[in-house]
Write an enzyme that holds these catalytic residues in place. Structure first.
Site, PDB file in Angstrom:
ATOM      1  N   TYR A 146      28.030  31.788  27.087  1.00  0.00           N
ATOM      2  CA  TYR A 146      27.150  32.081  28.122  1.00  0.00           C
ATOM      3  C   TYR A 146      26.648  33.480  27.669  1.00  0.00           C
ATOM      4  O   TYR A 146      25.355  33.842  27.505  1.00  0.00           O
ATOM      5  CB  TYR A 146      27.860  32.509  29.411  1.00  0.00           C
ATOM      6  CG  TYR A 146      27.112  33.221  30.521  1.00  0.00           C
ATOM      7  CD1 TYR A 146      26.094  32.464  31.139  1.00  0.00           C
ATOM      8  CD2 TYR A 146      27.229  34.239  30.897  1.00  0.00           C
ATOM      9  CE1 TYR A 146      25.361  33.123  32.196  1.00  0.00           C
ATOM     10  CE2 TYR A 146      26.714  35.238  31.755  1.00  0.00           C
ATOM     11  CZ  TYR A 146      25.443  34.593  32.670  1.00  0.00           C
ATOM     12  OH  TYR A 146      24.947  35.074  33.403  1.00  0.00           O
ATOM     13  N   LYS A 150      22.705  34.853  26.717  1.00  0.00           N
ATOM     14  CA  LYS A 150      22.103  35.649  27.279  1.00  0.00           C
ATOM     15  C   LYS A 150      21.378  36.709  26.281  1.00  0.00           C
ATOM     16  O   LYS A 150      20.430  37.028  26.180  1.00  0.00           O
ATOM     17  CB  LYS A 150      22.914  36.337  28.159  1.00  0.00           C
ATOM     18  CG  LYS A 150      23.216  35.661  29.505  1.00  0.00           C
ATOM     19  CD  LYS A 150      22.018  35.768  30.384  1.00  0.00           C
ATOM     20  CE  LYS A 150      22.269  35.453  31.652  1.00  0.00           C
ATOM     21  NZ  LYS A 150      21.202  35.613  32.504  1.00  0.00           N
TER      22      LYS A 150
END
Length: 324
Positions: A146, A150
């Site tokens: 994740y 990002k």
């Protein structure tokens, strides 16, 4: 306002519009006069389009023809789900972000403001962390998939600027909480999970069991404060480099202090027990808001006690619709 705003009223598409931050922006726009004359704001929920799918992303841009985008949508889960499925979170978020940014580029969107997360910062670092330190080392191992997805938004923003002159940027909030948060005891954000846990203990006449020692320190930002700041970034902030949106270092508090504030807000009289055998996660992630202060020297935040009280009141009043 920036020069590009003169072309006519903005049509702002907010992805992830039904989540914690999306709902806060909607409140500011609809209830606090955050919308200027002739502007249109569209709050997109995942029910309307799966942004992992390029075709659905293009269809929704074609339908609403936004001039500006606030990109909040992401595939997220609790800590343990992230640890188990790092590949899944990496691939889905890379697709979502590429679909949104590339479709914005293809359809002539003036500006995109994407929302990053403080978990993108290097695990091994010096404090306080600032905007320039984002790529200085690997993120924490628990949710590296994740976090890397990002981080790539920042890389892509710089590339769109270099190649096409687009003003796409990103904000990095610290721990957000407020109405419409995920209050799930298992998968919710730390503060909202504790609100639910404490409310439940009060109803059942039991103790509150907190995972960990209560020592880790965090900077909490109330979702409505963050909503107002993201709208400011959309209208006024011209840089490509991201900006940390957070309360100051001096406002960092321990999980134990946060639990005490929640107990006071809910008038919980029982015992609070800390289970030190459980993982504490990162001890601290202190972020600097000095860049934000340079832009907005007179900025004030909702006092934490007051914001926690409003969040607790909202949770009780909306218990039947809250995400638990």
């Amino acid at each position: 306002m920036g020069s590009e705003m003169k072309a006519g009223p903005m049509r702002v598409l907010v992805t992830g519009g039904s989540g914690l931050v999306g709902k806060a922006i909607e409140h500011v726009v609809e209830q606090e006069g955050g919308k200027l004359e002739g502007e249109e704001w569209i709050f997109l929920s995942s029910k309307e389009a799966d942004l992992v799918d390029a075709g659905q992303t293009r269809a929704v841009f074609k339908k609403y023809r936004p001039t500006h985008v606030i990109h909040l949508a992401a595939k997220v889960g609790g800590l343990y789900l992230h640890m188990k499925e790092n590949l899944h979170f990496l691939r889905d978020n890379l697709k979502i972000n590429d679909n949104v940014l590339q479709t914005a580029h293809e359809t002539g969107v003036t500006k995109v403001v994407s929302c990053l997360s403080s978990c993108i910062f290097p695990d091994k670092t010096t404090y306080p962390i600032d905007e320039k330190m984002m790529h200085n080392g690997p993120p924490h191992d628990s949710n590296f998939g994740y976090s890397h997805a990002k981080r790539m938004i920042d890389v892509q923003n710089r590339a769109y600027f270099q190649q096409y002159g687009h003003r796409y940027t990103a904000v990095i909030p610290t721990n957000v909480f407020g109405p419409y948060d995920n209050f799930s005891i298992e998968n919710g954000h730390v503060l909202s999970a504790l609100v639910h846990k404490t409310h439940k203990a009060k109803m059942e006449g039991t103790h509150v069991h907190v995972c960990g020692s209560g020592d880790p320190r965090r900077q909490f930002i109330y979702s409505l404060d963050l909503g107002r700041l993201i709208i400011w970034v959309l209208r006024e902030y011209e840089e490509i480099e991201p900006i940390i949106l957070s309360v100051g270092e001096e406002d960092e508090i321990s999980i134990k202090e946060a639990v005490d504030m929640i107990a006071e807000a809910l008038d919980f009289q029982g015992k609070i027990l800390f289970d030190s055998s459980q993982s504490d996660g990162q001890v601290k992630k202190t972020a600097s808001n000095s860049k934000l202060r340079r832009y907005l020297p007179d900025l004030t935040f909702t006092p934490l006690k007051e914001a926690i009280k409003m969040t607790c009141d909202w949770f009780i009043a909306n218990y039947d619709i809250a995400r638990t």
